[in-house]
Design a protein around this motif. Structure first.
Motif, PDB file in Angstrom:
ATOM      1  N   ALA A  63       5.984   3.468   8.972  1.00 63.02           N
ATOM      2  CA  ALA A  63       5.161   2.575   8.004  1.00 63.02           C
ATOM      3  C   ALA A  63       5.149   1.422   8.838  1.00 63.02           C
ATOM      4  N   GLY A  64       3.937   0.871   8.893  1.00 62.39           N
ATOM      5  CA  GLY A  64       3.590  -0.325   9.611  1.00 62.39           C
ATOM      6  C   GLY A  64       3.887  -1.421   8.765  1.00 62.39           C
ATOM      7  N   VAL A  65       4.188  -2.480   9.328  1.00 59.32           N
ATOM      8  CA  VAL A  65       4.797  -3.952   8.913  1.00 59.32           C
ATOM      9  C   VAL A  65       3.133  -4.727   8.753  1.00 59.32           C
ATOM     10  N   CYS A  66       2.498  -4.782   7.759  1.00 66.65           N
ATOM     11  CA  CYS A  66       1.339  -5.411   7.976  1.00 66.65           C
ATOM     12  C   CYS A  66       1.402  -6.749   7.030  1.00 66.65           C
ATOM     13  N   HIS A  67       0.788  -7.818   7.258  1.00 68.07           N
ATOM     14  CA  HIS A  67       0.631  -8.994   6.539  1.00 68.07           C
ATOM     15  C   HIS A  67       0.201  -8.856   5.034  1.00 68.07           C
ATOM     16  N   SER A  68      -0.689  -8.006   4.942  1.00 68.47           N
ATOM     17  CA  SER A  68      -1.144  -7.976   3.412  1.00 68.47           C
ATOM     18  C   SER A  68      -0.093  -7.849   2.669  1.00 68.47           C
ATOM     19  N   ASP A  69       1.014  -7.086   2.601  1.00 71.80           N
ATOM     20  CA  ASP A  69       1.931  -6.819   1.670  1.00 71.80           C
ATOM     21  C   ASP A  69       2.711  -8.238   1.479  1.00 71.80           C
ATOM     22  N   TYR A  70       2.532  -8.937   2.461  1.00 72.27           N
ATOM     23  CA  TYR A  70       3.498 -10.350   2.519  1.00 72.27           C
ATOM     24  C   TYR A  70       2.527 -11.146   1.512  1.00 72.27           C
ATOM     25  N   HIS A  71       1.433 -11.030   1.190  1.00 74.30           N
ATOM     26  CA  HIS A  71       0.643 -11.731   0.139  1.00 74.30           C
ATOM     27  C   HIS A  71       1.207 -11.845  -1.332  1.00 74.30           C
ATOM     28  N   VAL A  72       1.580 -10.396  -1.585  1.00 73.70           N
ATOM     29  CA  VAL A  72       2.600 -10.285  -2.800  1.00 73.70           C
ATOM     30  C   VAL A  72       3.966 -10.799  -2.687  1.00 73.70           C
ATOM     31  N   VAL A  73       4.523 -10.721  -1.496  1.00 72.82           N
ATOM     32  CA  VAL A  73       5.793 -11.333  -1.409  1.00 72.82           C
ATOM     33  C   VAL A  73       5.693 -12.798  -1.723  1.00 72.82           C
ATOM     34  N   LYS A  74       4.767 -13.614  -1.051  1.00 67.28           N
ATOM     35  CA  LYS A  74       4.658 -15.091  -1.138  1.00 67.28           C
ATOM     36  C   LYS A  74       3.860 -15.590  -2.641  1.00 67.28           C
ATOM     37  N   GLY A  75       3.222 -14.535  -3.126  1.00 69.56           N
ATOM     38  CA  GLY A  75       2.640 -14.904  -4.484  1.00 69.56           C
ATOM     39  C   GLY A  75       1.099 -15.383  -4.273  1.00 69.56           C
ATOM     40  N   ASP A  76       0.490 -15.031  -3.022  1.00 72.15           N
ATOM     41  CA  ASP A  76      -0.844 -15.300  -2.895  1.00 72.15           C
ATOM     42  C   ASP A  76      -1.788 -14.482  -3.765  1.00 72.15           C
ATOM     43  N   LEU A  77      -1.195 -13.147  -3.930  1.00 72.05           N
ATOM     44  CA  LEU A  77      -2.016 -12.250  -4.698  1.00 72.05           C
ATOM     45  C   LEU A  77      -1.318 -11.976  -5.860  1.00 72.05           C
ATOM     46  N   PRO A  78      -2.224 -12.048  -7.125  1.00 72.26           N
ATOM     47  CA  PRO A  78      -1.491 -11.814  -8.127  1.00 72.26           C
ATOM     48  C   PRO A  78      -1.204 -10.141  -8.447  1.00 72.26           C
ATOM     49  N   ALA A  79      -0.040  -9.493  -8.613  1.00 73.07           N
ATOM     50  CA  ALA A  79       0.395  -8.376  -8.711  1.00 73.07           C
ATOM     51  C   ALA A  79       1.070  -7.842  -9.836  1.00 73.07           C
ATOM     52  N   TYR A  80       1.241  -6.642 -10.037  1.00 72.33           N
ATOM     53  CA  TYR A  80       2.252  -6.071 -10.928  1.00 72.33           C
ATOM     54  C   TYR A  80       3.533  -6.217 -10.277  1.00 72.33           C
ATOM     55  N   LEU A  81       4.650  -6.599 -10.860  1.00 75.01           N
ATOM     56  CA  LEU A  81       6.130  -6.683 -10.289  1.00 75.01           C
ATOM     57  C   LEU A  81       7.192  -6.238 -11.376  1.00 75.01           C
ATOM     58  N   PRO A  82       7.924  -5.426 -10.828  1.00 76.14           N
ATOM     59  CA  PRO A  82       8.204  -5.209  -9.487  1.00 76.14           C
ATOM     60  C   PRO A  82       7.379  -4.168  -8.712  1.00 76.14           C
ATOM     61  N   MET A  83       7.256  -4.426  -7.555  1.00 76.15           N
ATOM     62  CA  MET A  83       6.193  -3.693  -6.658  1.00 76.15           C
ATOM     63  C   MET A  83       7.101  -3.048  -5.423  1.00 76.15           C
ATOM     64  N   ALA A  84       6.692  -1.691  -5.144  1.00 78.72           N
ATOM     65  CA  ALA A  84       7.269  -1.034  -4.131  1.00 78.72           C
ATOM     66  C   ALA A  84       6.249  -1.248  -3.058  1.00 78.72           C
TER      67      ALA A  84
END
Length: 368
Positions: A37-58
């Motif tokens: 699995a590639g480590v892409c910055h897009s996922d980090y937007h969810v970690v940081k809270g920059d993108l509103p997303a359902y939580l918890p999220m795999a």
């Protein structure tokens, strides 16, 4: 079944790797054993809270693995097939798909909502249902995904390298080839030389650009950019990238400017460094709250510039993923050189620390 998965519970907190329950695949779904699995910055937007997303999220959307089980109605995949994930599913029948833009498939509208396409969850933890980023959740030993979110590939490609063709490579190369349609002999500027930007650099080289200016704040990335085709580099922490680009082009500006950081300020830099009749392509994800770009509407008209966005490089994954792998096989696309470091799943937070610090072009999680 049980599987170990990387999950984010609250923005701003570390990613947790824990054992969860995974359901078997339902209608038009497949169970995949993840290999990389590639480590892409897009996922980090969810970690940081920059993108509103359902939580918890795999987390995880750039992935490669082997099909273990298929659900009812799946006829084009079978156990043992090697597959890459497509973070945008392709239904093949919506207006975007039939017009040749499956990267904008209507089924991709809920990629941050948590459940799979039927509105239900396959991953469950002690505190309830766990969503899957982009319907995938590739930072997991096993995952269940929609069949329309995977692309079968030949089994002789190394999955820990082919995984990059799941997201970063088609986004970067596709931004050049499909979206901007860079012409031979043209001049190009790339702001941000991470996993997406580096593939824009190599896409521009493939397209035949005569000048490719790579811009970043990390000298490590700028040196790597030369390996991928950059003819000039600018460390934007030391000199103004707009002024330097104008100097390199004798005051004219570049024909094409690509922005792979996605901040309003760097988008404006790309715009201001572009020549008359030039094209600016924004390929990165901006924070949800960023609502304006500081550019001159007057110059947009007077200089006849084009400002456009792109998702997934306007790629059609079922066509482009196999094509890019064939280009890798023939030596036309670099994949091995993109991987700076590999990690185990338990090192997921370390992998993102390295990404944010600019130490990686692409980190890859390898599953044993």
């Amino acid at each position: 079944m049980k599987t170990r998965t990387a999950v984010i519970y609250e923005p701003g907190t570390p990613i947790r790797v824990e054992e969860i329950e995974l359901d078997t695949p339902k209608e038009q779904e497949v169970l995949v054993r993840m290999v990389a699995a590639g480590v892409c910055h897009s996922d980090y937007h969810v970690v940081k809270g920059d993108l509103p997303a359902y939580l918890p999220m795999a987390l995880g959307h750039e992935g490669a693995g082997i099909v273990e089980q298929v659900g009812p109605g799946v006829s084009d995949l079978k156990p043992g097939d090697h597959v890459l994930m497509s973070f945008i599913p392709a239904c093949g029948s919506c207006p975007s798909c039939v017009s040749g833009h499956s990267n904008l498939c209507d089924k991709g509208a809920g990629t941050l909502s948590g459940p799979l396409l039927d509105g239900t969850f396959r991953m469950h933890g002690e505190k309830g249902d766990i969503g899957q980023f982009c319907y995938i959740g590739s930072f997991s030993e096993y995952t269940v995904v929609p069949a329309m979110s995977v692309v079968k590939i030949a089994d002789y490609y190394p999955l820990n390298r082919a995984v990059l063709v799941s997201c970063g490579v088609p986004t970067g190369v596709g931004s050049v080839i499909h979206r901007a349609r860079v012409t031979p002999g043209s001049t190009v500027m790339v702001i941000g030389c991470g996993g997406i930007g580096m593939n824009i650099v190599q896409g521009a080289a493939i397209a035949g650009a005569r000048m490719i200016i790579a811009v970043d704040i990390h000298d490590f990335k700028l040196e790597k950019a030369k390996e991928f085709g950059a003819t000039h580099t600018i460390n934007s922490s030391q000199e103004d990238p707009v002024n330097k680009a104008l100097e390199l082009t004798w005051g004219v500006g570049v024909d094409y400017a690509f922005e792979a950081i996605a901040t309003p300020e760097t988008i404006a830099q790309a715009f201001n460094a572009t020549a008359k009749n030039g094209t600016v392509v924004v390929a990165g994800l901006s924070p949800f709250l960023a609502q304006a770009i500081p550019i001159s509407p007057l110059n947009l008209v007077l200089y006849q510039k084009t400002l456009m966005g792109t998702l997934f490089g306007d790629s059609q994954p079922r066509n482009d993923i196999p094509m890019l792998l064939r280009m890798y096989e023939s030596g036309k696309i670099k994949l091995d050189e993109l991987v700076t470091r590999t990690y185990k799943l338990d090192q997921i937070n370390e992998a993102y620390d390295d990404l944010l610090a600019g130490r990686n072009i692409r980190g890859v999680i390898e599953f044993s």
